[in-house]
Design a protein around this motif. Structure first.
Motif, short mmCIF file in Angstrom:
data_model
loop_
_atom_site.label_atom_id
_atom_site.label_comp_id
_atom_site.label_asym_id
_atom_site.label_seq_id
_atom_site.Cartn_x
_atom_site.Cartn_y
_atom_site.Cartn_z
N LEU A 1 0.82 -1.21 0.00
CA LEU A 1 0.00 0.00 0.00
C LEU A 1 0.86 1.26 0.00
O LEU A 1 0.50 2.26 -0.63
CB LEU A 1 -0.93 0.00 1.22
N ALA A 2 1.99 1.21 0.70
CA ALA A 2 2.90 2.36 0.68
C ALA A 2 3.43 2.59 -0.73
O ALA A 2 3.51 3.73 -1.20
CB ALA A 2 4.06 2.12 1.65
N GLY A 3 3.77 1.50 -1.43
CA GLY A 3 4.22 1.62 -2.81
C GLY A 3 3.10 2.08 -3.73
O GLY A 3 3.31 2.88 -4.65
N TYR A 4 1.89 1.60 -3.48
CA TYR A 4 0.73 1.98 -4.29
C TYR A 4 0.45 3.48 -4.17
O TYR A 4 0.01 4.12 -5.12
CB TYR A 4 -0.48 1.18 -3.85
N CYS A 5 0.69 4.03 -2.99
CA CYS A 5 0.44 5.47 -2.75
C CYS A 5 1.65 6.34 -3.08
O CYS A 5 1.56 7.57 -3.03
CB CYS A 5 0.03 5.68 -1.29
N TYR A 6 2.79 5.72 -3.39
CA TYR A 6 4.01 6.49 -3.68
C TYR A 6 3.89 7.22 -5.01
O TYR A 6 3.41 6.66 -6.00
CB TYR A 6 5.22 5.55 -3.72
N ARG A 7 4.31 8.48 -5.02
CA ARG A 7 4.36 9.28 -6.24
C ARG A 7 5.74 9.90 -6.39
O ARG A 7 6.26 10.49 -5.43
CB ARG A 7 3.30 10.39 -6.21
N LYS A 8 6.33 9.75 -7.55
CA LYS A 8 7.64 10.30 -7.79
C LYS A 8 7.61 11.82 -7.64
O LYS A 8 6.82 12.50 -8.31
CB LYS A 8 8.11 9.93 -9.21
N PRO A 9 8.43 12.39 -6.77
CA PRO A 9 8.43 13.84 -6.60
C PRO A 9 9.09 14.55 -7.78
O PRO A 9 9.96 13.98 -8.45
CB PRO A 9 9.25 14.04 -5.32
N GLN A 10 8.67 15.76 -8.06
CA GLN A 10 9.32 16.54 -9.09
C GLN A 10 10.72 16.92 -8.62
O GLN A 10 11.01 16.95 -7.42
CB GLN A 10 8.50 17.80 -9.40
N ARG A 11 11.58 17.23 -9.56
CA ARG A 11 12.98 17.50 -9.21
C ARG A 11 13.11 18.64 -8.20
O ARG A 11 13.95 18.59 -7.31
CB ARG A 11 13.79 17.83 -10.47
N LEU B 1 14.23 17.55 -2.32
CA LEU B 1 14.70 17.85 -0.96
C LEU B 1 13.53 17.90 0.02
O LEU B 1 13.61 17.37 1.14
CB LEU B 1 15.44 19.18 -0.93
N LYS B 2 12.43 18.48 -0.42
CA LYS B 2 11.23 18.54 0.42
C LYS B 2 10.71 17.14 0.71
O LYS B 2 10.28 16.84 1.83
CB LYS B 2 10.17 19.39 -0.29
N PHE B 3 10.74 16.27 -0.30
CA PHE B 3 10.30 14.88 -0.14
C PHE B 3 11.18 14.15 0.86
O PHE B 3 10.70 13.42 1.74
CB PHE B 3 10.33 14.19 -1.50
N PHE B 4 12.49 14.36 0.74
CA PHE B 4 13.46 13.72 1.63
C PHE B 4 13.24 14.15 3.08
O PHE B 4 13.19 13.31 4.00
CB PHE B 4 14.88 14.09 1.18
N ILE C 1 16.13 5.48 -8.03
CA ILE C 1 16.00 4.70 -9.26
C ILE C 1 15.14 5.45 -10.28
O ILE C 1 15.42 5.43 -11.49
CB ILE C 1 15.40 3.31 -8.97
N ASP C 2 14.08 6.09 -9.82
CA ASP C 2 13.18 6.82 -10.72
C ASP C 2 13.93 7.89 -11.51
O ASP C 2 13.64 8.13 -12.69
CB ASP C 2 12.05 7.48 -9.92
N TYR C 3 14.90 8.54 -10.87
CA TYR C 3 15.62 9.61 -11.54
C TYR C 3 16.86 9.12 -12.29
O TYR C 3 17.39 9.82 -13.14
CB TYR C 3 16.02 10.70 -10.53
N SER C 4 17.32 7.91 -11.97
CA SER C 4 18.49 7.39 -12.67
C SER C 4 18.12 6.53 -13.86
O SER C 4 18.93 6.31 -14.76
CB SER C 4 19.36 6.57 -11.70
N HIS C 5 16.88 6.01 -13.86
CA HIS C 5 16.43 5.15 -14.97
C HIS C 5 14.94 5.37 -15.18
O HIS C 5 14.14 5.23 -14.24
CB HIS C 5 16.71 3.68 -14.64
N PRO C 6 14.51 5.71 -16.38
CA PRO C 6 13.10 6.04 -16.63
C PRO C 6 12.16 4.84 -16.61
O PRO C 6 10.96 5.00 -16.46
CB PRO C 6 13.12 6.66 -18.03
N ASN C 7 12.67 3.63 -16.74
CA ASN C 7 11.83 2.43 -16.80
C ASN C 7 11.58 1.90 -15.39
O ASN C 7 12.46 1.30 -14.77
CB ASN C 7 12.49 1.37 -17.67
N SER C 8 10.36 2.08 -14.88
CA SER C 8 10.03 1.66 -13.53
C SER C 8 10.01 0.14 -13.39
O SER C 8 10.14 -0.40 -12.29
CB SER C 8 8.67 2.22 -13.11
#
Length: 333
Positions: free
Chosen positions: A61-71, A75-78, A132-139
């Motif tokens: 569920l945590a993964g299901y609710c996860y959204r990649k933050p904008q660049r 820092l705010k996400f972290f 991983i999201d920012y280092s590789h576009p393929n999830s």
């Protein structure tokens, strides 16, 4: 706000929370009253498959609710995840240590202090996924990586050892949200039946693992079960008509799940302390009505943990540690 919450997610959180509480209570009763308790209730305690699925569902569920933050928001996400996961872990770990007299600095900085290991493991799930999201576009790349991680042993440092064992479920949850076709496929009756047969076959014909031990084959079986459960619950609870009245309690409990998780084991320590055993004659109750005693303890523990969470969330510090208080929003509807 309340209307923005997904009821099926709150239903799953509430159900899994009850399963986790049940597991810990049966385990504690087994430790304290093995001779008089185990023979009558071993089937309910089982091999910890139930709690394995429940904790895996929390990660899912945590993964299901996860959204990649904008660049610009990285820092705010972290900082947000430190505030919501690491700081509560440290604060509540220290509180439990001081209140119970159990001091173990190694466990504290290892990230595995009692049940709170989940918070540090979840923190690394968010951080690794973001990198991983920012280092590789393929999830989809995360799926094989997360499976490989299960077989890797990392040092016992601030939850890394638990992160590699549970990250796979976080990834599957994120992929389930990203690819609607995957959810549609699993929701089919024939797919559910096939997945259920495969999962049961794996659990029956492979050696059982202890709780929190990692195995790729068991991870796949657990994943199949939580995907089936997720799709079935979503299909049942995704209709939002009339939910303001019928699902009010579910909304509140779902919002309080983190607090209930944090408090329940702390409450359990005192519920089954030597003083409580003498005061309430629990040793006699466990001999005559073990199932009734266990069920009563589960209900009482859940209610006390829930009330403590609600009371703490009424304070500014509590909202800061456990998240926004949805109860006031509900009452204002």
């Amino acid at each position: 706000m309340i209307r923005e919450r997904q009821t099926y997610i709150d239903v799953l959180r509430m159900t899994c929370m009850i399963c986790v509480i049940s597991f810990h209570i049966f385990g504690r009763l087994d430790d304290l009253f093995r001779d008089s308790f185990l023979d009558k209730s071993a089937i309910l305690y089982g091999s910890a498959i139930l709690v394995q699925i429940s904790v895996a569902m929390f990660m899912f569920l945590a993964g299901y609710c996860y959204r990649k933050p904008q660049r610009k928001d990285v820092l705010k996400f972290f900082v947000k995840k430190i505030k919501r996961l690491l700081i509560p872990y440290l604060i509540f770990s220290c509180l439990i240590m001081f209140s119970t007299g159990f001091f173990d600095v190694g466990e504290l900085f290892g990230g595995g202090f009692y049940h709170l290991w989940f918070l540090t493991a979840l923190f690394w799930c968010f951080m690794f996924s973001m990198c991983i999201d920012y280092s590789h576009p393929n999830s989809l790349l995360l799926l094989p990586i997360s499976l490989i991680l299960i077989a890797i042993h990392l040092p016992n440092l601030f939850g890394l050892q638990d992160f590699v064992k549970w990250y796979f479920y976080f990834v599957v949850g994120a992929l389930m949200h990203s690819y609607n076709s995957l959810e549609t496929f699993i929701s089919k009756n024939i797919t559910c039946i096939i997945c259920l047969i495969i999962a049961i076959g794996i659990f029956v014909f492979t050696p059982a693992l202890k709780y929190r031990e990692g195995s790729i084959i068991h991870a796949i079986a657990t994943c199949l079960l939580i995907c089936i459960l997720f799709c079935l619950v979503k299909k049942r609870w995704n209709n939002k008509q009339g939910l303001k009245v019928n699902a009010a309690f579910i909304y509140v409990v779902g919002n309080s799940s983190m607090g209930i998780y944090i408090f329940h084991f702390w409450v359990l320590i005192f519920m089954l302390s030597s003083t409580s055993i003498r005061l309430f004659h629990l040793n006699k109750l466990v001999e005559h009505v073990p199932i009734l005693l266990a069920g009563s303890l589960i209900i009482v523990n859940f209610l006390i943990s829930f009330v403590l969470t609600v009371l703490l969330k009424k304070t500014r510090c509590g909202c800061w540690l456990l998240g926004e208080n949805y109860i006031n929003n509900l009452l204002n509807k």
